[in-house]
Design a protein around this motif. Structure first.
Motif, PDB file in Angstrom:
ATOM      1  N   SER A 182       0.847  -1.316  -0.083  1.00  0.00           N
ATOM      2  CA  SER A 182      -0.050  -0.059   0.057  1.00  0.00           C
ATOM      3  C   SER A 182       0.828   1.194  -0.012  1.00  0.00           C
ATOM      4  CB  SER A 182      -0.808  -0.067   1.302  1.00  0.00           C
ATOM      5  OG  SER A 182      -0.110   0.254   2.387  1.00  0.00           O
ATOM      6  N   ARG A 183       0.225   2.386  -0.093  1.00  0.00           N
ATOM      7  CA  ARG A 183       0.885   3.675  -0.325  1.00  0.00           C
ATOM      8  C   ARG A 183       1.411   4.165   1.134  1.00  0.00           C
ATOM      9  NH1 ARG A 183      -4.400   4.789  -0.614  1.00  0.00           N
ATOM     10  NH2 ARG A 183      -5.482   6.419   0.789  1.00  0.00           N
ATOM     11  N   LEU A 184       1.010   3.252   2.148  1.00  0.00           N
ATOM     12  CA  LEU A 184       1.281   3.545   3.544  1.00  0.00           C
ATOM     13  C   LEU A 184       2.971   3.033   3.906  1.00  0.00           C
ATOM     14  CD1 LEU A 184      -1.655   2.615   5.530  1.00  0.00           C
ATOM     15  CD2 LEU A 184      -1.122   4.845   4.976  1.00  0.00           C
ATOM     16  N   ILE A 185       3.314   2.383   3.127  1.00  0.00           N
ATOM     17  CA  ILE A 185       4.643   1.668   3.541  1.00  0.00           C
ATOM     18  C   ILE A 185       5.680   1.974   2.275  1.00  0.00           C
ATOM     19  CG2 ILE A 185       6.003  -0.568   3.720  1.00  0.00           C
ATOM     20  CD1 ILE A 185       4.022   0.365   5.987  1.00  0.00           C
ATOM     21  N   ARG A 186       6.735   2.278   2.911  1.00  0.00           N
ATOM     22  CA  ARG A 186       7.980   2.303   1.686  1.00  0.00           C
ATOM     23  C   ARG A 186       8.808   1.055   1.917  1.00  0.00           C
ATOM     24  NH1 ARG A 186      10.459   6.789  -1.096  1.00  0.00           N
ATOM     25  NH2 ARG A 186       8.357   7.463  -1.159  1.00  0.00           N
ATOM     26  N   PRO A 187       8.889   0.018   1.509  1.00  0.00           N
ATOM     27  CA  PRO A 187       9.541  -1.284   1.758  1.00  0.00           C
ATOM     28  C   PRO A 187      11.079  -0.872   1.789  1.00  0.00           C
ATOM     29  CG  PRO A 187       7.760  -2.017   0.127  1.00  0.00           C
ATOM     30  CD  PRO A 187       7.763  -0.305   0.153  1.00  0.00           C
ATOM     31  N   GLY A 188      11.551  -1.238   2.963  1.00  0.00           N
ATOM     32  CA  GLY A 188      13.098  -1.096   3.197  1.00  0.00           C
ATOM     33  C   GLY A 188      13.359   0.145   3.846  1.00  0.00           C
ATOM     34  N   ASN A 189      12.206   1.063   4.148  1.00  0.00           N
ATOM     35  CA  ASN A 189      12.775   2.355   4.394  1.00  0.00           C
ATOM     36  C   ASN A 189      11.740   2.847   5.315  1.00  0.00           C
ATOM     37  OD1 ASN A 189      13.424   5.108   4.844  1.00  0.00           O
ATOM     38  ND2 ASN A 189      13.800   5.562   2.545  1.00  0.00           N
ATOM     39  N   SER A 190      11.578   2.615   6.622  1.00  0.00           N
ATOM     40  CA  SER A 190      10.746   2.929   7.462  1.00  0.00           C
ATOM     41  C   SER A 190      10.573   4.587   7.907  1.00  0.00           C
ATOM     42  CB  SER A 190      10.610   2.334   8.933  1.00  0.00           C
ATOM     43  OG  SER A 190      12.205   2.593   9.655  1.00  0.00           O
ATOM     44  N   LEU A 195       3.281   5.250   7.690  1.00  0.00           N
ATOM     45  CA  LEU A 195       2.744   4.422   8.859  1.00  0.00           C
ATOM     46  C   LEU A 195       3.598   4.845   9.880  1.00  0.00           C
ATOM     47  CD1 LEU A 195       0.584   2.789   9.936  1.00  0.00           C
ATOM     48  CD2 LEU A 195       2.155   0.794   9.226  1.00  0.00           C
ATOM     49  N   THR A 196       4.924   4.898   9.778  1.00  0.00           N
ATOM     50  CA  THR A 196       5.807   5.430  10.775  1.00  0.00           C
ATOM     51  C   THR A 196       6.422   6.759  10.810  1.00  0.00           C
ATOM     52  OG1 THR A 196       7.533   4.242   9.526  1.00  0.00           O
ATOM     53  CG2 THR A 196       6.443   2.782  10.992  1.00  0.00           C
ATOM     54  N   GLY A 197       5.608   7.557   9.958  1.00  0.00           N
ATOM     55  CA  GLY A 197       6.227   8.849   9.660  1.00  0.00           C
ATOM     56  C   GLY A 197       5.009   9.930  10.249  1.00  0.00           C
ATOM     57  N   THR A 198       4.542  10.468   9.203  1.00  0.00           N
ATOM     58  CA  THR A 198       3.411  11.532   9.419  1.00  0.00           C
ATOM     59  C   THR A 198       2.223  10.853  10.140  1.00  0.00           C
ATOM     60  OG1 THR A 198       2.539  10.903   7.338  1.00  0.00           O
ATOM     61  CG2 THR A 198       4.096  12.831   7.301  1.00  0.00           C
ATOM     62  N   LEU A 199       1.783   9.711   9.935  1.00  0.00           N
ATOM     63  CA  LEU A 199       0.482   9.132  10.502  1.00  0.00           C
ATOM     64  C   LEU A 199       0.693   9.346  12.115  1.00  0.00           C
ATOM     65  CD1 LEU A 199      -0.842   6.359   8.393  1.00  0.00           C
ATOM     66  CD2 LEU A 199      -1.934   8.565   9.025  1.00  0.00           C
ATOM     67  N   VAL A 200       2.033   8.722  12.729  1.00  0.00           N
ATOM     68  CA  VAL A 200       2.107   8.654  14.108  1.00  0.00           C
ATOM     69  C   VAL A 200       2.888  10.082  14.630  1.00  0.00           C
ATOM     70  CG1 VAL A 200       2.169   6.438  13.866  1.00  0.00           C
ATOM     71  CG2 VAL A 200       4.257   7.533  13.584  1.00  0.00           C
ATOM     72  N   SER A 201       2.811  10.874  13.862  1.00  0.00           N
ATOM     73  CA  SER A 201       3.744  12.249  14.389  1.00  0.00           C
ATOM     74  C   SER A 201       2.629  12.911  14.991  1.00  0.00           C
ATOM     75  CB  SER A 201       4.108  13.236  13.263  1.00  0.00           C
ATOM     76  OG  SER A 201       2.908  13.523  12.287  1.00  0.00           O
ATOM     77  N   GLU A 202       3.018  14.112  15.637  1.00  0.00           N
ATOM     78  CA  GLU A 202       2.260  14.767  16.629  1.00  0.00           C
ATOM     79  C   GLU A 202       1.025  15.397  15.960  1.00  0.00           C
ATOM     80  OE1 GLU A 202       4.442  17.850  18.597  1.00  0.00           O
ATOM     81  OE2 GLU A 202       5.790  16.486  19.664  1.00  0.00           O
ATOM     82  N   LYS A 203       0.802  15.607  14.811  1.00  0.00           N
ATOM     83  CA  LYS A 203      -0.099  15.940  14.250  1.00  0.00           C
ATOM     84  C   LYS A 203      -0.862  15.078  13.377  1.00  0.00           C
ATOM     85  CE  LYS A 203       1.468  20.667  13.747  1.00  0.00           C
ATOM     86  NZ  LYS A 203       1.756  21.928  12.658  1.00  0.00           N
ATOM     87  N   GLY A 204      -0.442  13.785  13.440  1.00  0.00           N
ATOM     88  CA  GLY A 204      -1.096  12.509  12.761  1.00  0.00           C
ATOM     89  C   GLY A 204      -2.216  12.069  13.389  1.00  0.00           C
ATOM     90  N   ARG A 205      -2.968  11.365  12.542  1.00  0.00           N
ATOM     91  CA  ARG A 205      -4.355  10.937  13.094  1.00  0.00           C
ATOM     92  C   ARG A 205      -4.015   9.664  13.894  1.00  0.00           C
ATOM     93  NH1 ARG A 205      -8.769  10.158   8.590  1.00  0.00           N
ATOM     94  NH2 ARG A 205     -10.061  10.097  10.653  1.00  0.00           N
ATOM     95  N   ARG A 215      10.964  -2.346  12.089  1.00  0.00           N
ATOM     96  CA  ARG A 215      11.957  -3.577  11.693  1.00  0.00           C
ATOM     97  C   ARG A 215      11.200  -4.352  10.606  1.00  0.00           C
ATOM     98  NH1 ARG A 215      12.894  -3.759  17.573  1.00  0.00           N
ATOM     99  NH2 ARG A 215      11.101  -5.055  17.681  1.00  0.00           N
ATOM    100  N   TRP A 216      10.038  -4.297  10.617  1.00  0.00           N
ATOM    101  CA  TRP A 216       9.318  -5.244   9.820  1.00  0.00           C
ATOM    102  C   TRP A 216       9.336  -4.393   8.106  1.00  0.00           C
ATOM    103  CZ3 TRP A 216       4.520  -3.580   7.429  1.00  0.00           C
ATOM    104  CH2 TRP A 216       3.918  -4.357   6.472  1.00  0.00           C
ATOM    105  N   ILE A 217       9.190  -3.212   8.319  1.00  0.00           N
ATOM    106  CA  ILE A 217       9.308  -2.325   7.000  1.00  0.00           C
ATOM    107  C   ILE A 217      10.732  -2.335   6.779  1.00  0.00           C
ATOM    108  CG2 ILE A 217       9.085   0.081   6.128  1.00  0.00           C
ATOM    109  CD1 ILE A 217       6.947   0.567   8.042  1.00  0.00           C
ATOM    110  N   ASP A 218      11.645  -2.203   7.438  1.00  0.00           N
ATOM    111  CA  ASP A 218      13.010  -2.222   6.963  1.00  0.00           C
ATOM    112  C   ASP A 218      13.565  -3.690   6.421  1.00  0.00           C
ATOM    113  OD1 ASP A 218      13.281   0.313   7.675  1.00  0.00           O
ATOM    114  OD2 ASP A 218      14.131  -0.031   9.605  1.00  0.00           O
TER     115      ASP A 218
END
Length: 702
Positions: free
Chosen positions: A337-345, A350-360, A375-378
């Protein structure tokens, strides 16, 4: 799980951790018997003596350590050793956090004169680090968990049952062992056997790889129950062998069968557990395994909030609902999906803007879960074709439940008919619910009497807790005792008949010396900042495993010099002996009753303990010595109390320090009430009688 009477193993574990857990006469007995029967025979169906199994257990443990070391070494080459360290520590937590706790109720007021009991208590004293706060083997393990920052549910140990990272299998052995510990009357031999097995094993095999990688994180010898806690102490595994042999000699063939049964069950449970932990750690070398675990555990609550967001053309809510049983299809879709960049968390939403202070999804994932996702994404391959058909290693933890007998079969029993019958029943750890209610009411009535007129009593603690603690007040009381002793030097001493009669009437009390502290043999109380004072006092009263210093035995020796040879304390003949007056059981029953409620009546026990330890120091013990000397009897009993109860470094000082420590932890708004309860406990040693006191007791009963 279809059986409505089934209890999750975590529930059994948490319940058995409670030092005031309700009596378990029948509700779990059938279940425990069935569990013991699972592992009590070898492949040929015959029993194997622990003496023959010991070398086999040690050899098995050595092989398992090599097995786990190989797993850790492989993970280290893959850069995953830290994951295995964390998971191994969590897997061992329920057992290692309570190492030795199954011995906690093996001593009781009725068997405090027995050699086997004292040897077991000595083993337990080593496990809890007697003499030092927070020095139990479990406390050291807590330090390891804190070092690794996996201790969020680790204290008290009962809270481990809430940790979703720990599989059922890790709770099985400690849950059954702790449940047996609450029924020493039924499982004495089995407890001795399982304890011996665990000491033969030594350091739990999964921890070997952890120790290699964190050699200086803690004192590792403390986590090995086969090793002594002091440099000059004998190895506990040798003591455990001696305990088993002594018990078998005492109990005969039935005792041997019980020890073998407990040993074999523990060995079987350990083998199964180690295999399951090894499978789990091997699977966890793949980051996808932990990710699948995480999704499965969080899918239920997450599905509520994702009915409008689509992944690969389907609502995320549908994916998550299915992921509760099989997370792999969802993880495959998520990886593409567009939420994941395989090999680069770092570049993944999912591990960036979504979980940031302003993320949903801000603060949806705690740090440890966010690390799992990263670890899974990387580890995801960049080529979608390589992700097709991916499945993590297969390891599905089993759900474990115990199916106790129906509550309707639980025998509530009758309350004691009189105070002598109460004494007989309360000498033992295991009591019926009716006897427990009797004990609770007995304590409440005694304390109600003690609160009457407390403000004007000369035998009370100060109206307010001294700001600088009780040590100065303690010295003042010691000076007072000394003055009273010297002022009474000219008073006539009791004659021989009076001395013998008073000594006899004190026997029901003195032969259960320390009974008010029995609850502080509970593993998680015996090594706390104030609890260690109380456990150490209890252990001192029983001679620190040296029978020549055992207070009940010393007192019996004096009675024999007087021509009095009493029946064993735990026997019905003792309490019904015609030489005792009924009122001689009043305070002993109070001691036995309040000792069952170390949490409910903690402040009252602290006060009672101070009153008891201070009562004879500097005065009454010295006068007692003169009286015994005059009539040619040994003074050993009063001599040893006048020394170990001293107000500088002895039991009186410990009692004062325990109170000061307790009050220091209370909120300012609660400290006054706590101090009043301590004062009531102090006065309860010599509770008043009379009309007002009687009215107070009756009000407490209604």
């Amino acid at each position: 799980m279809d059986d409505p009477t089934a209890l999750p193993i975590q529930t059994v574990f948490a319940r058995a951790c409670d030092p005031e857990s309700t009596p378990l006469p029948d509700t779990l007995r059938d279940a425990i018997v069935a569990e013991l029967d699972r592992g009590c025979a070898d492949d040929r169906g015959s029993r194997v003596p622990p003496a023959d199994l010991g070398p086999s257990v040690a050899a098995w443990a050595a092989t398992q350590r090599l097995r786990f070391e190989a797993l850790f070494a492989a993970a280290e080459r893959e850069g995953r050793a830290d994951v295995l360290v964390r998971r191994a520590v969590l897997a061992c937590a329920p057992l290692a956090s309570l190492s030795g706790a199954w011995l906690q109720w093996m001593s009781e007021p009725g068997n405090a004169e027995e050699a086997v009991t004292m040897r077991v208590l000595s083993l337990f004293a080593g496990d809890v680090g007697a003499g030092h706060p927070r020095a139990s083997r479990g406390s050291v393990y807590l330090s390891l968990m804190q070092h690794l920052r996996v201790a969020v549910h680790a204290h008290p140990a009962s809270q481990l049952a809430q940790d979703r990272r720990i599989a059922d299998q890790s709770f099985y052995l400690p849950a059954v062992a702790l449940t047996m510990s609450r029924r020493p009357d039924a499982y004495r031999g089995e407890i001795i056997g399982l304890d011996l097995c665990l000491r033969e094993v030594g350091l739990l095999p999964p921890l070997d790889g952890v120790q290699t990688r964190l050699p200086h994180a803690i004192g590792w010898d403390a986590l090995d129950p086969s090793r002594a806690r002091t440099p000059d102490g004998p190895p506990p595994v040798e003591d455990a062998r001696a305990v088993a042999a002594a018990f078998v000699e005492l109990a005969g063939a039935a005792g041997a069968t019980a020890v073998e049964r407990g040993f074999a069950w523990a060995f079987g449970a350990l083998r199964r557990w180690c295999d399951e932990v090894a499978e789990e750690l091997d699977a966890a070398r793949d980051p996808g395994f932990e990710m699948a675990e995480l999704v499965r555990s969080r899918a239920r609550e997450a599905s509520v909030y994702h009915d409008r967001f689509n992944v690969q053309g389907r609502p995320l809510q549908e994916w998550l609902s299915e992921a509760r049983t099989d997370p792999i299809p969802f993880l495959t879709a998520l990886a593409n999906s567009r939420l994941i960049r395989p090999g680069n968390s770092d570049a993944s939403r999912l591990t960036g803007t979504l979980v940031s202070e302003k993320g949903r999804m801000f603060r949806i994932f705690p740090d440890n879960e966010l690390d799992t996702i990263k670890r899974w994404i990387d580890a995801l391959p960049a080529d979608p074709a390589q992700r097709a058909g991916w499945r993590p290693p297969a390891h599905q933890p089993r759900r474990i439940t115990l199916r106790p007998a129906s509550e309707s079969s639980h025998d509530d029993g009758d309350a004691p008919a009189d105070i002598r019958q109460a004494y007989i029943r309360l000498l033992r750890r295991t009591i019926t619910p009716a006897t427990r209610r009797y004990a609770l009411r007995y304590v409440e009535k005694r304390l109600a009497r003690s609160r009457q007129g407390m403000e004007s009593s000369a035998q009370s603690l100060p109206d307010e807790h001294p700001v600088d603690g009780l040590r100065s007040w303690l010295l003042d009381q010691h000076d007072l005792h000394n003055r009273e002793f010297h002022n009474g030097l000219g008073d006539p001493l009791p004659d021989r008949a009076e001395l013998i009669d008073s000594s006899v009437q004190l026997a029901p009390l003195t032969l259960i010396d320390g009974a008010w502290l029995t609850g502080y043999t509970d593993y998680q109380l015996a090594s706390t900042e104030r609890g260690h004072f109380l456990f150490d006092t209890y252990w001192d009263e029983l001679g620190n495993s040296d029978l020549s210093l055992n207070h009940p035995l010393i007192y019996r020796a004096v009675l024999r010099e007087m021509g009095i040879d009493l029946p064993p304390t735990r026997s019905p003949e003792f309490a019904t002996w015609s030489g005792f007056r009924d009122q001689s059981f009043d305070t002993p029953v109070y001691w036995l009753a309040i000792g069952r409620f170390p949490r409910t009546f903690e402040p009252e026990i602290l006060g009672l303990n101070l009153a008891m330890e201070l009562s004879g120091v500097g005065g009454n013990y010295r006068r007692g010595r003169q009286t015994l000397q005059k009539h040619g009897f040994s003074t050993a009993f009063v001599d040893i109390h006048n020394t170990i109860d001293n107000v500088a470094t002895g039991h009186s000082a410990w009692a004062a320090d325990a109170i000061d420590g307790y009050l220091a932890e209370q909120a300012p708004t609660a400290s006054a009430d706590a101090w009043d309860r301590i004062r009531a406990g102090y006065r309860s040693l010599n509770a008043p009688s009379g009309l007002l006191a009687g009215n107070g007791a009756r009000q407490a009963e209604t």
